[in-house]
Motif scaffolding. Structure first.
Motif: not given
Ligand code: SAM
Length: 224
Positions: A7-9, A55-57, A78-80, A105-108, A125-130
Motif C-alpha cells: 500500500r502507498s500509505f 487521490i489523497g486529499f 479519496v483519503e484514508v 478508503h484506499d484509492a486503488i 494527485l497532489f503532493f503524494p507521499d514521496p
Molecule cells: C503528503 S499527503 C498530501 C495531502 C494533500 N494532497 C496535500 O497536498 O496537502 C498524501 C496523502 O495521501 C494519502 N494517501 C496515500 N496513499 C493513499 C491511497 N492509496 N488512498 C487514499 N489516500 C492515500 C495519505 O493518507 C496522505 O494524507
C-alpha cells in the motif's frame, strides 16, 4: 493488481480533534460514500457533470477550493486519514459546497471497483507521499500499473495531473508516464508544466517556494 499489493500509505493514528470527529459523526451521511456500495454518480450528485477524482486529499484544502470555484463540476475525494476527512467535511458544510463526495478508503480499490472505465474528466494527485528512502520507493503510488488503471478510468480528453515538491519523485513520475504510450504530455518541452490556475497554491507549497523549494506539475491527457 492483487490484494497483496504494497500500500502507498500507512494508517497513521494521528490525533483527531473533537470538531473533526463530530463532523464525521454528523456529516458522513451527507458527504460520505461507502466502498462496498455501487453508485451511479449522476444519481449521487443529482445531475450529469464532468467528474474529477482527487487521490489523497490530505486536509482537503485544494479539493474544497476547486469544488467551490467550479460548481459546474463534480468531485470525488479519496483519503484514508480520518482527521483530514473530518477537516474537509467541516469546510464543505461551512462553505456550503455541494459538489463533493468522499471515500475513506484506499484509492486503488476505489478506482478498481467503484469507478467506471472511461468516466473521469480528471484525476488529481497532489503532493503524494514521496517515500524518500530508497527501500521505501516501492510504496510510491505512481507505478506503471497505477498509471494503466488511471488511464483506463479517464474519459477521452480527460487528464491525469500530479504535483510534487520532491524532484526525485517528479523524475520518477515522468519516467513512468514516458513508459506508456496512451497519455500525452501537455508540456511542450516534454517534461513539466507550469502550475495551471485551476490548482490552488497551498499554504505548505507557498512556504516551500519561499524557502526556495521547487514544485513540479505533470499533466498528461488521454487523446480524444
Ligand atoms: C503528503 S499527503 C498530501 C495531502 C494533500 N494532497 C496535500 O497536498 O496537502 C498524501 C496523502 O495521501 C494519502 N494517501 C496515500 N496513499 C493513499 C491511497 N492509496 N488512498 C487514499 N489516500 C492515500 C495519505 O493518507 C496522505 O494524507
Amino acid at each position: 493488481m492483487n490484494s497483496y499489493r504494497i500500500r502507498s500509505f500507512i494508517r497513521r493514528q494521528g490525533r483527531i480533534t473533537p470538531g473533526q470527529q463530530q463532523a464525521i459523526d454528523q456529516l458522513w451521511l451527507k458527504y460520505g460514500l461507502e466502498p462496498s456500495q455501487p453508485y451511479q454518480f449522476s444519481q449521487v450528485f443529482g445531475r450529469s457533470a464532468p467528474l474529477f477524482l482527487e487521490i489523497g486529499f490530505g486536509n482537503g484544502g485544494t479539493l474544497v477550493e476547486m469544488a467551490a470555484a467550479n460548481p459546474e463540476h463534480d468531485y470525488l475525494g479519496v483519503e484514508v486519514h480520518r482527521p483530514g476527512i473530518g477537516h474537509l467535511l467541516l469546510q464543505l458544510e461551512q462553505r456550503e459546497v455541494t459538489n463533493v463526495r468522499v471515500y475513506c478508503h484506499d484509492a486503488i480499490d476505489i478506482l478498481e471497483q467503484q469507478i467506471a472505465d472511461n468516466s473521469l474528466a480528471g484525476v488529481h494527485l497532489f503532493f503524494p507521499d514521496p517515500w524518500p528512502k530508497k527501500r521505501h520507493h516501492k510504496r510510491r503510488i505512481v507505478r506503471p500499473d497505477f498509471i494503466a488503471l488511471v488511464t483506463r478510468k479517464l474519459q477521452q480528453g480527460g487528464y491525469f495531473h500530479a504535483a510534487t515538491d520532491w524532484e526525485n519523485y517528479a523524475e520518477h513520475i515522468l519516467d513512468v508516464l514516458r513508459q506508456q504510450s496512451i497519455l500525452a504530455n501537455e508540456s511542450s518541452g516534454g517534461t513539466y508544466c507550469k502550475r495551471p490556475d485551476y490548482r490552488p497554491i497551498t499554504k505548505f507549497e507557498r512556504r516551500g517556494v519561499r524557502l526556495g523549494h521547487g514544485v513540479w506539475d505533470l499533466i498528461f491527457r488521454k487523446p480524444t
